[in-house]
Design a protein around this motif. Structure first.
Motif, PDB file in Angstrom:
ATOM      1  N   LEU A  34       0.825  -1.206   0.000  1.00  0.00           N
ATOM      2  CA  LEU A  34       0.000   0.000   0.000  1.00  0.00           C
ATOM      3  C   LEU A  34       0.859   1.256   0.000  1.00  0.00           C
ATOM      4  O   LEU A  34       0.622   2.195  -0.765  1.00  0.00           O
ATOM      5  CB  LEU A  34      -0.912   0.013   1.231  1.00  0.00           C
ATOM      6  N   GLN A  35       1.874   1.256   0.866  1.00  0.00           N
ATOM      7  CA  GLN A  35       2.677   2.456   1.022  1.00  0.00           C
ATOM      8  C   GLN A  35       3.490   2.794  -0.219  1.00  0.00           C
ATOM      9  O   GLN A  35       3.897   3.941  -0.409  1.00  0.00           O
ATOM     10  CB  GLN A  35       3.610   2.294   2.227  1.00  0.00           C
ATOM     11  N   LYS A  36       3.708   1.808  -1.092  1.00  0.00           N
ATOM     12  CA  LYS A  36       4.395   2.073  -2.358  1.00  0.00           C
ATOM     13  C   LYS A  36       3.624   3.075  -3.203  1.00  0.00           C
ATOM     14  O   LYS A  36       4.199   3.860  -3.954  1.00  0.00           O
ATOM     15  CB  LYS A  36       4.585   0.761  -3.130  1.00  0.00           C
ATOM     16  N   PHE A  37       2.306   3.069  -3.062  1.00  0.00           N
ATOM     17  CA  PHE A  37       1.459   3.930  -3.886  1.00  0.00           C
ATOM     18  C   PHE A  37       0.788   5.050  -3.088  1.00  0.00           C
ATOM     19  O   PHE A  37       0.556   6.134  -3.622  1.00  0.00           O
ATOM     20  CB  PHE A  37       0.374   3.088  -4.565  1.00  0.00           C
ATOM     21  N   VAL A  38       0.482   4.786  -1.834  1.00  0.00           N
ATOM     22  CA  VAL A  38      -0.231   5.770  -1.017  1.00  0.00           C
ATOM     23  C   VAL A  38       0.733   6.840  -0.512  1.00  0.00           C
ATOM     24  O   VAL A  38       1.774   6.528   0.065  1.00  0.00           O
ATOM     25  CB  VAL A  38      -0.919   5.075   0.179  1.00  0.00           C
ATOM     26  N   LYS A  39       0.391   8.108  -0.730  1.00  0.00           N
ATOM     27  CA  LYS A  39       1.254   9.207  -0.307  1.00  0.00           C
ATOM     28  C   LYS A  39       1.225   9.425   1.200  1.00  0.00           C
ATOM     29  O   LYS A  39       2.239   9.751   1.810  1.00  0.00           O
ATOM     30  CB  LYS A  39       0.819  10.501  -1.003  1.00  0.00           C
ATOM     31  N   GLN A  40       0.057   9.268   1.784  1.00  0.00           N
ATOM     32  CA  GLN A  40      -0.091   9.522   3.212  1.00  0.00           C
ATOM     33  C   GLN A  40       0.529   8.380   4.021  1.00  0.00           C
ATOM     34  O   GLN A  40       0.420   7.218   3.642  1.00  0.00           O
ATOM     35  CB  GLN A  40      -1.575   9.664   3.583  1.00  0.00           C
ATOM     36  N   PRO A  41       1.184   8.685   5.129  1.00  0.00           N
ATOM     37  CA  PRO A  41       1.772   7.615   5.952  1.00  0.00           C
ATOM     38  C   PRO A  41       0.696   6.760   6.599  1.00  0.00           C
ATOM     39  O   PRO A  41      -0.381   7.247   6.958  1.00  0.00           O
ATOM     40  CB  PRO A  41       2.581   8.382   7.004  1.00  0.00           C
ATOM     41  N   ILE A  42       0.963   5.476   6.724  1.00  0.00           N
ATOM     42  CA  ILE A  42       0.074   4.576   7.450  1.00  0.00           C
ATOM     43  C   ILE A  42       0.305   4.832   8.934  1.00  0.00           C
ATOM     44  O   ILE A  42       1.374   4.542   9.459  1.00  0.00           O
ATOM     45  CB  ILE A  42       0.349   3.104   7.096  1.00  0.00           C
ATOM     46  N   ALA A  43      -0.701   5.378   9.595  1.00  0.00           N
ATOM     47  CA  ALA A  43      -0.525   5.847  10.975  1.00  0.00           C
ATOM     48  C   ALA A  43      -0.763   4.770  12.006  1.00  0.00           C
ATOM     49  O   ALA A  43      -0.169   4.802  13.093  1.00  0.00           O
ATOM     50  CB  ALA A  43      -1.460   7.028  11.244  1.00  0.00           C
ATOM     51  N   ALA A  44      -1.654   3.822  11.707  1.00  0.00           N
ATOM     52  CA  ALA A  44      -2.034   2.825  12.720  1.00  0.00           C
ATOM     53  C   ALA A  44      -2.328   1.486  12.075  1.00  0.00           C
ATOM     54  O   ALA A  44      -2.677   1.411  10.890  1.00  0.00           O
ATOM     55  CB  ALA A  44      -3.252   3.310  13.500  1.00  0.00           C
ATOM     56  N   ASN A  45      -2.165   0.443  12.864  1.00  0.00           N
ATOM     57  CA  ASN A  45      -2.527  -0.907  12.444  1.00  0.00           C
ATOM     58  C   ASN A  45      -3.262  -1.545  13.620  1.00  0.00           C
ATOM     59  O   ASN A  45      -2.695  -1.748  14.683  1.00  0.00           O
ATOM     60  CB  ASN A  45      -1.285  -1.722  12.087  1.00  0.00           C
ATOM     61  N   GLN A  46      -4.539  -1.829  13.425  1.00  0.00           N
ATOM     62  CA  GLN A  46      -5.344  -2.421  14.492  1.00  0.00           C
ATOM     63  C   GLN A  46      -5.233  -3.942  14.406  1.00  0.00           C
ATOM     64  O   GLN A  46      -5.599  -4.533  13.392  1.00  0.00           O
ATOM     65  CB  GLN A  46      -6.797  -1.958  14.358  1.00  0.00           C
ATOM     66  N   LEU A  47      -4.710  -4.552  15.481  1.00  0.00           N
ATOM     67  CA  LEU A  47      -4.395  -5.980  15.490  1.00  0.00           C
ATOM     68  C   LEU A  47      -4.935  -6.645  16.745  1.00  0.00           C
ATOM     69  O   LEU A  47      -4.973  -6.029  17.813  1.00  0.00           O
ATOM     70  CB  LEU A  47      -2.874  -6.175  15.442  1.00  0.00           C
ATOM     71  N   GLN A  48      -5.325  -7.914  16.614  1.00  0.00           N
ATOM     72  CA  GLN A  48      -5.767  -8.643  17.794  1.00  0.00           C
ATOM     73  C   GLN A  48      -4.556  -8.945  18.676  1.00  0.00           C
ATOM     74  O   GLN A  48      -3.593  -9.571  18.242  1.00  0.00           O
ATOM     75  CB  GLN A  48      -6.479  -9.940  17.419  1.00  0.00           C
ATOM     76  N   LEU A  49      -4.632  -8.498  19.927  1.00  0.00           N
ATOM     77  CA  LEU A  49      -3.522  -8.696  20.850  1.00  0.00           C
ATOM     78  C   LEU A  49      -4.035  -8.619  22.281  1.00  0.00           C
ATOM     79  O   LEU A  49      -4.761  -7.700  22.642  1.00  0.00           O
ATOM     80  CB  LEU A  49      -2.445  -7.627  20.629  1.00  0.00           C
ATOM     81  N   SER A  50      -3.674  -9.605  23.052  1.00  0.00           N
ATOM     82  CA  SER A  50      -3.992  -9.623  24.478  1.00  0.00           C
ATOM     83  C   SER A  50      -2.942 -10.474  25.182  1.00  0.00           C
ATOM     84  O   SER A  50      -2.055 -11.043  24.531  1.00  0.00           O
ATOM     85  CB  SER A  50      -5.400 -10.204  24.712  1.00  0.00           C
ATOM     86  N   ILE A  51      -3.051 -10.588  26.487  1.00  0.00           N
ATOM     87  CA  ILE A  51      -2.097 -11.408  27.236  1.00  0.00           C
ATOM     88  C   ILE A  51      -2.107 -12.850  26.730  1.00  0.00           C
ATOM     89  O   ILE A  51      -1.066 -13.506  26.639  1.00  0.00           O
ATOM     90  CB  ILE A  51      -2.427 -11.369  28.741  1.00  0.00           C
ATOM     91  N   THR A  52      -3.284 -13.366  26.387  1.00  0.00           N
ATOM     92  CA  THR A  52      -3.402 -14.753  25.940  1.00  0.00           C
ATOM     93  C   THR A  52      -3.267 -14.910  24.430  1.00  0.00           C
ATOM     94  O   THR A  52      -3.103 -16.021  23.942  1.00  0.00           O
ATOM     95  CB  THR A  52      -4.757 -15.345  26.380  1.00  0.00           C
ATOM     96  N   ASN A  53      -3.348 -13.825  23.689  1.00  0.00           N
ATOM     97  CA  ASN A  53      -3.175 -13.835  22.224  1.00  0.00           C
ATOM     98  C   ASN A  53      -1.963 -12.971  21.888  1.00  0.00           C
ATOM     99  O   ASN A  53      -2.096 -11.884  21.341  1.00  0.00           O
ATOM    100  CB  ASN A  53      -4.422 -13.280  21.521  1.00  0.00           C
ATOM    101  N   SER A  54      -0.791 -13.466  22.234  1.00  0.00           N
ATOM    102  CA  SER A  54       0.406 -12.629  22.133  1.00  0.00           C
ATOM    103  C   SER A  54       1.484 -13.244  21.252  1.00  0.00           C
ATOM    104  O   SER A  54       2.675 -13.070  21.510  1.00  0.00           O
ATOM    105  CB  SER A  54       0.978 -12.371  23.536  1.00  0.00           C
ATOM    106  N   ASN A  55       1.081 -13.953  20.210  1.00  0.00           N
ATOM    107  CA  ASN A  55       2.076 -14.586  19.346  1.00  0.00           C
ATOM    108  C   ASN A  55       3.018 -13.578  18.706  1.00  0.00           C
ATOM    109  O   ASN A  55       4.195 -13.874  18.488  1.00  0.00           O
ATOM    110  CB  ASN A  55       1.393 -15.418  18.258  1.00  0.00           C
ATOM    111  N   MET A  56       2.519 -12.384  18.404  1.00  0.00           N
ATOM    112  CA  MET A  56       3.403 -11.394  17.773  1.00  0.00           C
ATOM    113  C   MET A  56       4.533 -10.988  18.711  1.00  0.00           C
ATOM    114  O   MET A  56       5.570 -10.488  18.259  1.00  0.00           O
ATOM    115  CB  MET A  56       2.603 -10.167  17.314  1.00  0.00           C
ATOM    116  N   ILE A  57       4.349 -11.211  20.004  1.00  0.00           N
ATOM    117  CA  ILE A  57       5.414 -10.964  20.973  1.00  0.00           C
ATOM    118  C   ILE A  57       6.266 -12.225  21.164  1.00  0.00           C
ATOM    119  O   ILE A  57       7.493 -12.177  21.102  1.00  0.00           O
ATOM    120  CB  ILE A  57       4.829 -10.517  22.326  1.00  0.00           C
ATOM    121  N   SER A  58       5.606 -13.353  21.369  1.00  0.00           N
ATOM    122  CA  SER A  58       6.341 -14.580  21.694  1.00  0.00           C
ATOM    123  C   SER A  58       7.237 -15.051  20.556  1.00  0.00           C
ATOM    124  O   SER A  58       8.337 -15.569  20.808  1.00  0.00           O
ATOM    125  CB  SER A  58       5.366 -15.691  22.087  1.00  0.00           C
TER     126      SER A  58
END
Length: 305
Positions: free
Chosen positions: A157-181
């Motif tokens: 997306l960012q290759k074409f979109v001029k505006q910066p991507i400001a946020a990414n909403q992701l599923q994350l909790s203490i028990t759903n923390s694979n992106m950390i582990s």
């Protein structure tokens, strides 16, 4: 409430975002009271999506807050688009049409933030760029982001979109923390080492994209909350122990655990319960120690290699 910059923008946002997916369950007086409490707490960032209640949730919010120019200046509004019945749709026409509908339902002329909801397999980033440029130049949307996207999808997306991507909403909790582990189990032959999201946590930190954790109290995919759940005895015992130390609720500690991460996340609450919302807000003033953070992490069943 303590604030953080949203991504690379100049927008300062409270560290807690108020999710409005369930506002349809409230009557008018309850909705008014809930929103006023949010404002009193300094939680003036409200997260919506055009699919929540098929748009009804946005209408209820606008009526409950008595939207007008004076009110609009005091709140930050984020909504999402891209999900329609039977398909995901990031086409230019759908994005533009969706935003017009969102603005009408929220009774406002602009969104502070627009997120693209679930990734569209048929996305044509050139079309997204055209839609974003039209929305930005017309003043209808000030900042843009995504939801549930991995690094390569964002880079495309960012290759074409001029505006910066400001946020990414992701599923994350203490028990759903694979992106950390998965970042802790590099080069290890165990399930926690499986990289399911392309190192999205590190990518967002490297590119100054604010992660907005959704369902911060859920385990699995909307299977239920882990707090006070007999399926998680060790986790709840540890959270309760730390909550007692800080003289707050377990809800507060669950949010404080996310806020302790140095990536400066902005958790999205989903509760319509005023007392629980207050508990969430208290997390903004608590900084867990490194030891407490890891103790909670391991009590959830995670291990250190």
């Amino acid at each position: 409430m303590r604030t953080i910059p949203l991504g690379q923008t100049n927008l300062q946002v409270p560290v807690i975002a108020v999710g409005c997916m369930r506002i349809k369950a409230l009557d008018k007086q309850e909705a008014e009271r809930f929103i006023q409490t949010s404002l009193d707490l300094g939680a003036n960032f409200f997260d919506h999506a055009d699919m929540y209640g098929d748009g009804v949730c946005e209408e209820i919010f606008a009526d409950a807050i008595h939207m007008n120019e004076s009110v609009r200046e005091k709140v930050l509004l984020q909504s999402k688009c891209g999900i329609r019945k039977g398909a995901f749709d990031f086409s230019k026409s759908h994005i533009l049409e969706s935003v017009d509908g969102i603005l009408k339902r929220l009774k406002t002329d602009y969104l502070d933030v627009l997120l693209l909801h679930r990734p569209d397999a048929l996305v044509e980033p050139e079309e997204v760029a055209e839609a974003f440029e039209q929305l930005h130049s017309s003043g209808k949307v000030r900042h843009f982001g995504v939801s549930n996207q991995n690094p390569m999808q964002i880079q495309l997306l960012q290759k074409f979109v001029k505006q910066p991507i400001a946020a990414n909403q992701l599923q994350l909790s203490i028990t759903n923390s694979n992106m950390i582990s998965q970042g802790l189990h590099v080069n290890m032959l165990d399930d926690s080492a499986v990289n399911r999201d392309g190192s999205i946590l590190d990518f967002c930190r490297l590119n100054d994209i604010t992660i907005q954790p959704w369902s911060p109290f859920q385990y699995g995919f909307f299977e239920g909350v882990f707090l006070d759940n007999e399926k998680f005895p060790k986790l709840n015992a540890k959270i309760d122990e730390i909550a007692a130390k800080y003289e707050v609720s377990n809800t507060t500690i669950a949010i404080a655990w996310l806020l302790r991460h140095p990536s400066h996340m902005q958790p999205v609450t989903g509760t319509m319960n005023i007392e629980r919302l207050k508990d969430c807000a208290k997390a903004a003033d608590i900084r867990l120690t490194r030891e407490e953070w890891y103790e909670i992490y391991m009590a959830a069943g995670n291990i250190l290699p």
